[in-house]
Every structure is written in C-alpha cells, then in structure tokens.
Design a protein around this motif. Sequence first.
Motif, PDB file in Angstrom:
ATOM      1  N   ARG A 423     -36.355  13.261 100.804  1.00  0.00           N
ATOM      2  CA  ARG A 423     -35.690  12.087 100.222  1.00  0.00           C
ATOM      3  C   ARG A 423     -36.690  10.949 100.021  1.00  0.00           C
ATOM      4  NH1 ARG A 423     -29.808   9.523 101.919  1.00  0.00           N
ATOM      5  NH2 ARG A 423     -29.504   8.425  99.959  1.00  0.00           N
ATOM      6  N   THR A 424     -37.621  10.798 100.948  1.00  0.00           N
ATOM      7  CA  THR A 424     -38.664   9.784 100.791  1.00  0.00           C
ATOM      8  C   THR A 424     -39.487  10.058  99.537  1.00  0.00           C
ATOM      9  OG1 THR A 424     -38.806   9.421 103.174  1.00  0.00           O
ATOM     10  CG2 THR A 424     -40.729   8.788 101.865  1.00  0.00           C
ATOM     11  N   ALA A 425     -39.762  11.347  99.281  1.00  0.00           N
ATOM     12  CA  ALA A 425     -40.600  11.702  98.128  1.00  0.00           C
ATOM     13  C   ALA A 425     -39.906  11.450  96.810  1.00  0.00           C
ATOM     14  CB  ALA A 425     -41.011  13.173  98.226  1.00  0.00           C
ATOM     15  N   VAL A 426     -38.605  11.786  96.710  1.00  0.00           N
ATOM     16  CA  VAL A 426     -37.945  11.771  95.402  1.00  0.00           C
ATOM     17  C   VAL A 426     -37.139  10.512  95.120  1.00  0.00           C
ATOM     18  CG1 VAL A 426     -37.844  14.293  95.411  1.00  0.00           C
ATOM     19  CG2 VAL A 426     -35.861  12.996  96.188  1.00  0.00           C
ATOM     20  N   SER A 427     -36.759   9.777  96.149  1.00  0.00           N
ATOM     21  CA  SER A 427     -35.949   8.580  95.879  1.00  0.00           C
ATOM     22  C   SER A 427     -36.284   7.427  96.803  1.00  0.00           C
ATOM     23  CB  SER A 427     -34.452   8.910  96.002  1.00  0.00           C
ATOM     24  OG  SER A 427     -34.144   9.391  97.297  1.00  0.00           O
ATOM     25  N   GLY A 428     -37.402   7.541  97.517  1.00  0.00           N
ATOM     26  CA  GLY A 428     -37.799   6.480  98.426  1.00  0.00           C
ATOM     27  C   GLY A 428     -39.141   5.902  98.039  1.00  0.00           C
ATOM     28  N   GLU A 429     -40.075   5.959  98.980  1.00  0.00           N
ATOM     29  CA  GLU A 429     -41.379   5.342  98.751  1.00  0.00           C
ATOM     30  C   GLU A 429     -42.347   6.229  97.985  1.00  0.00           C
ATOM     31  OE1 GLU A 429     -42.936   3.514 102.396  1.00  0.00           O
ATOM     32  OE2 GLU A 429     -40.922   3.782 103.234  1.00  0.00           O
ATOM     33  N   GLY A 430     -41.990   7.498  97.764  1.00  0.00           N
ATOM     34  CA  GLY A 430     -42.835   8.353  96.945  1.00  0.00           C
ATOM     35  C   GLY A 430     -43.538   9.451  97.722  1.00  0.00           C
ATOM     36  N   PRO A 431     -44.227  10.351  97.007  1.00  0.00           N
ATOM     37  CA  PRO A 431     -44.850  11.521  97.624  1.00  0.00           C
ATOM     38  C   PRO A 431     -45.866  11.206  98.720  1.00  0.00           C
ATOM     39  CG  PRO A 431     -44.695  11.822  95.258  1.00  0.00           C
ATOM     40  CD  PRO A 431     -44.298  10.411  95.531  1.00  0.00           C
ATOM     41  N   GLU A 432     -46.713  10.197  98.520  1.00  0.00           N
ATOM     42  CA  GLU A 432     -47.720   9.888  99.540  1.00  0.00           C
ATOM     43  C   GLU A 432     -47.059   9.492 100.851  1.00  0.00           C
ATOM     44  OE1 GLU A 432     -47.664   8.628  96.513  1.00  0.00           O
ATOM     45  OE2 GLU A 432     -49.497   9.325  95.524  1.00  0.00           O
ATOM     46  N   ALA A 433     -46.029   8.657 100.772  1.00  0.00           N
ATOM     47  CA  ALA A 433     -45.313   8.246 101.984  1.00  0.00           C
ATOM     48  C   ALA A 433     -44.610   9.440 102.622  1.00  0.00           C
ATOM     49  CB  ALA A 433     -44.307   7.150 101.652  1.00  0.00           C
ATOM     50  N   ALA A 434     -44.147  10.363 101.793  1.00  0.00           N
ATOM     51  CA  ALA A 434     -43.467  11.550 102.329  1.00  0.00           C
ATOM     52  C   ALA A 434     -44.427  12.410 103.140  1.00  0.00           C
ATOM     53  CB  ALA A 434     -42.866  12.369 101.195  1.00  0.00           C
ATOM     54  N   VAL A 435     -45.664  12.546 102.671  1.00  0.00           N
ATOM     55  CA  VAL A 435     -46.652  13.325 103.418  1.00  0.00           C
ATOM     56  C   VAL A 435     -46.903  12.699 104.784  1.00  0.00           C
ATOM     57  CG1 VAL A 435     -49.052  14.100 103.482  1.00  0.00           C
ATOM     58  CG2 VAL A 435     -47.759  14.247 101.350  1.00  0.00           C
ATOM     59  N   GLU A 436     -47.063  11.379 104.817  1.00  0.00           N
ATOM     60  CA  GLU A 436     -47.303  10.707 106.089  1.00  0.00           C
ATOM     61  C   GLU A 436     -46.104  10.844 107.025  1.00  0.00           C
ATOM     62  OE1 GLU A 436     -50.222   9.516 107.001  1.00  0.00           O
ATOM     63  OE2 GLU A 436     -50.926  10.255 105.060  1.00  0.00           O
ATOM     64  N   GLN A 437     -44.923  10.714 106.483  1.00  0.00           N
ATOM     65  CA  GLN A 437     -43.707  10.852 107.286  1.00  0.00           C
ATOM     66  C   GLN A 437     -43.603  12.260 107.872  1.00  0.00           C
ATOM     67  OE1 GLN A 437     -40.127  10.150 105.068  1.00  0.00           O
ATOM     68  NE2 GLN A 437     -38.784  10.332 106.832  1.00  0.00           N
ATOM     69  N   LEU A 438     -43.872  13.261 107.045  1.00  0.00           N
ATOM     70  CA  LEU A 438     -43.799  14.640 107.514  1.00  0.00           C
ATOM     71  C   LEU A 438     -44.851  14.906 108.587  1.00  0.00           C
ATOM     72  CD1 LEU A 438     -42.699  17.523 107.330  1.00  0.00           C
ATOM     73  CD2 LEU A 438     -44.295  17.936 105.438  1.00  0.00           C
ATOM     74  N   ALA A 439     -46.055  14.412 108.377  1.00  0.00           N
ATOM     75  CA  ALA A 439     -47.130  14.628 109.351  1.00  0.00           C
ATOM     76  C   ALA A 439     -46.768  14.033 110.705  1.00  0.00           C
ATOM     77  CB  ALA A 439     -48.439  14.035 108.832  1.00  0.00           C
ATOM     78  N   ARG A 440     -46.194  12.841 110.702  1.00  0.00           N
ATOM     79  CA  ARG A 440     -45.788  12.212 111.971  1.00  0.00           C
ATOM     80  C   ARG A 440     -44.717  13.037 112.671  1.00  0.00           C
ATOM     81  NH1 ARG A 440     -45.947   7.540 108.719  1.00  0.00           N
ATOM     82  NH2 ARG A 440     -43.661   7.552 108.551  1.00  0.00           N
ATOM     83  N   SER A 441     -43.767  13.532 111.898  1.00  0.00           N
ATOM     84  CA  SER A 441     -42.687  14.330 112.477  1.00  0.00           C
ATOM     85  C   SER A 441     -43.225  15.632 113.063  1.00  0.00           C
ATOM     86  CB  SER A 441     -41.626  14.618 111.416  1.00  0.00           C
ATOM     87  OG  SER A 441     -40.538  15.326 111.971  1.00  0.00           O
ATOM     88  N   LEU A 442     -44.128  16.293 112.335  1.00  0.00           N
ATOM     89  CA  LEU A 442     -44.704  17.538 112.820  1.00  0.00           C
ATOM     90  C   LEU A 442     -45.518  17.315 114.093  1.00  0.00           C
ATOM     91  CD1 LEU A 442     -45.850  19.105 109.422  1.00  0.00           C
ATOM     92  CD2 LEU A 442     -43.928  19.845 110.832  1.00  0.00           C
ATOM     93  N   ASP A 443     -46.269  16.222 114.149  1.00  0.00           N
ATOM     94  CA  ASP A 443     -47.025  15.897 115.362  1.00  0.00           C
ATOM     95  C   ASP A 443     -46.094  15.711 116.549  1.00  0.00           C
ATOM     96  OD1 ASP A 443     -49.516  16.010 114.167  1.00  0.00           O
ATOM     97  OD2 ASP A 443     -49.640  13.847 113.798  1.00  0.00           O
ATOM     98  N   SER A 444     -44.984  15.035 116.309  1.00  0.00           N
ATOM     99  CA  SER A 444     -44.024  14.779 117.380  1.00  0.00           C
ATOM    100  C   SER A 444     -43.447  16.079 117.931  1.00  0.00           C
ATOM    101  CB  SER A 444     -42.899  13.878 116.859  1.00  0.00           C
ATOM    102  OG  SER A 444     -41.861  13.758 117.811  1.00  0.00           O
ATOM    103  N   TRP A 445     -43.110  16.998 117.044  1.00  0.00           N
ATOM    104  CA  TRP A 445     -42.530  18.264 117.493  1.00  0.00           C
ATOM    105  C   TRP A 445     -43.559  19.131 118.210  1.00  0.00           C
ATOM    106  CZ3 TRP A 445     -37.703  19.557 118.206  1.00  0.00           C
ATOM    107  CH2 TRP A 445     -36.707  18.822 117.548  1.00  0.00           C
ATOM    108  N   ALA A 446     -44.770  19.180 117.690  1.00  0.00           N
ATOM    109  CA  ALA A 446     -45.800  19.995 118.325  1.00  0.00           C
ATOM    110  C   ALA A 446     -46.113  19.516 119.738  1.00  0.00           C
ATOM    111  CB  ALA A 446     -47.068  19.983 117.472  1.00  0.00           C
TER     112      ALA A 446
END
Length: 456
Positions: A423-446
């Motif tokens: 949702r961040t990529a397609v209707s929020g801050e855009g693809p770059e912000a989506a990558v950062e958001q995903l990376a933070r989430s993946l770090d948290s889970w790992a």
Amino acid sequence: MSPHPSPPIPPSAGSGPPTGAVSPPTRRQMLLGAGALALGASALGCAPGSAADTSEVRFWSLFQGGDGARLETMLDAVRDQAPHLRVTPSTLAWGPPYYTKLAMASVGGRAPETAVMHMSRLPGYAPGGLLDPFDLDLLAEFGVTAEDFVPDLWERGIHDGSTYAIPLDTHPVVLFYDTGMADRAGLLDTDGKLRALDSPEEFLEASRAIAEVSGGSGITYGHVNDDSQGWRIFWKLYNQTGAELKLPQGGPAELDRDEALRVFSFLAELMDGQTSENDLTYQSALAGFSSGRAGMLVCGEWELPYLLDNVENLGAAPFPTVFEYPGSYADSHAFVLPRQNDPDPERVRAAHEFVALMVRNSLTWGEAGHIPAYSPVMESAEYQALTPQSDYASAGETPVLDPEVWFAGAGSQFHSSVSESLRTAVSGEGPEAAVEQLARSLDSWAARINPSEGVS
C-alpha cells in the motif's frame, strides 16, 4: 460492453485471506492450553479411542464451505475403498483457532492421528517436535512415493532428513480473465488462450488494452486491509527476479533492495489508480471482476468455484513470468502426523493408509480449482479435461512458497506486517519508501526468537 449487476460479495475461501493473523503459540500458551483442550477433546473428536479400536483415524481439517463438501466426497471414497478404517473427521475454524489448537493438542498428548496443515507453516511445527515423521516405506506400501510429487514441493515437507508433510495440492495465485474481453483486446493466441505476457512491458500493455475494452479497470488486485495479499504479489515477483532473501536467526534480514525497488516500481505502475485501481479490498476486486468492471483478476485459484458461477466467459492462466524466472505465489495443503506421546503402531499404519488414499482420490479436489499434488492424478486424462483448471496446472511446477522460517506461512502475523509495504508503494509515499518499510519489518521478524523452541 454493458456492465452486469454487481453480484453479492463472496465469502473468502478456506485457502484465501484469513479473517485475522496469528503468531505461533508461546511455550506457556501451549502448555497451559493443553489442559483446556483436553477437557473439550471429545467435542473435537480427539478423545482417545478404545485400545481395541486400532483402525480409527482421527482427522482434523480447516475446510469449510465448498472445500468442506468436496472433502466429504473424498472421505466417502476412502470409506468405500477401505471399509476397515474408521475415519473420524473434525473441522476447526481457519487461522488462529486451528493452528493454536493443533500445537496444543500435540503438546498435551491429545492429538489426532493426522491433520491438514499449510506447508508454509511446517517450519514452525516440525523443528519444535510438534509433529511425527512419516514412514516412507509404509506410504509406498499404499501406493504413494516421493517420485509422485513435484520435487520442490515434496522437499518442503522435509526437516532434518525426515518427511513431515505429504502434499495434497498446490494452490497458487493465478491470472483469471474474461475471454470475450481478452479477445476484443487482442490478447488471445490462435488457440483462444491468453498469450504470453512475459515482460513488465507486455503485462502493463495488456492491462491498458483490456481496460479500454472493459471501460473500467484492466488487471485488478485486491489488497487493502488484507492480511496476506500485499506479501503474496511482492514475494512472487521478487522471486521472479532471481533475488534471494535471507532471514537468519537474530537478523538482520538480507534483502536485495535494488530488486525490491524494481518490483514495487512495477506494481506502482500497474496499480496507477487510473488503468487499474490501487485501493481495492480483496472482496471488491472479486466483485469488480465478476461484474464485468474489470477484465482480469490476479487471485488465488481457490476462488474458481465462485468465479465459474459468476463469470460467463471465464479463462485462467498461470501468473505470467513478468521478470526473468517463472513462479507464482503458492501454498500447499498437506497432511501431517501430530505428535503422539505413545503412538499405537496399528493406528500409525491406518493413518498412513488414510493419507495415501486421500491423495490418490484428489481428482475431486482438483475439480474445486486446486492443483492435485499427486502426479498420477494431475497428469490423468480426467484432470486434463477440466477447464480452466488444466490451463493453469503448470503453475504447480514452479510454486513460490513462503520463506522457510518459523514465523512465516498462511495466517501468520508476519503476512499482515509485511503486506503493508504494498500500500505504501502504490498509494502512499512510493516504491522507495516501501522498500525501507519492508526492510525494517523483515529485520524485526528476523530478530525474534521462536517461542516453540525447546518444546518437546
């Protein structure tokens, strides 16, 4: 084309998005919950049988609705073919109740002889000692061997050299389309099937072309406020790039950010809010396609029965190879053997015979849209005659399952967390912000510790 009246919004199928997400139960929850589960065991059909009743197979599943009806047909076939087996099925609610109760039953010594589990959930159960391995020699005695399955799928059921899951199906995300609209948009080949859309440019052009014909949306996808849809479409496209994602215990996650950006940029162009809407829920995307307001739908094949009832000219194809490598997000309903404290050898034998008969009778399952995992059924003339099922059957050869980590899989909180990035990529801050958001989430889970470690 005149728009059709909008159909009633369909309920989600058992394989589809869960109503809520669930984390693996903590050690304390499993130990405390086992006692409560035991009190209600007879109501769930899991109370111990008499010592003489060695042919009983208590079987838990999460199939309701149409899938539940087809399961009953398969159970009837098993009863006819093996009248010496006494199968006692129990149906539990999809998602949190099911996986929590399954874990608690294994810990508390009140588990059924066999149960259904999504293959993607296996890493949260087999390593923690919550399942017993299959005896492959015993399965072979009943006509089922490793060679009867797609290697990649079979291998997902292996942990530490032992086989813990026997796949019943593959249920991938595929591309549904209105054949009449696709024809007018010039997207069909000489056989009347959807032509290959095997590049980002071809996929986007197809969406634009069919949007002109529909007068509404092109390729539509529902993801807003959904627990899994954002992750499903990202993960399959990321795998198509050939990039790896490593989630080592303790972290940090190793995400190829360049390829993740490539995926999110493509999705932002696809769901641009003009050619294709960027803010659809799962149900609104289904309703839009079935009513003729969209010409194509990216969705799980588990919606096939609903779509056959509501789309007059329904076609289906494997999800295209948009990037370099084929593959579509998928999971697999598989049979497992919940851990028994003191397994009865005859009941273990009965459970193996039951599982073998179920996969051998999976043509009924294929009629519901799922791709039978057992190759002799999938390759049979009867299955190949099913349409549009046989048109997307090849998707079962290149399934993209979740990462093999304890926190991933169907109905997991992980899905809900990482899905927000779309949702961040397609209707929020855009693809770059989506990558950062995903990376933070993946770090948290790992960085999290498996709560079932040490349970045995």
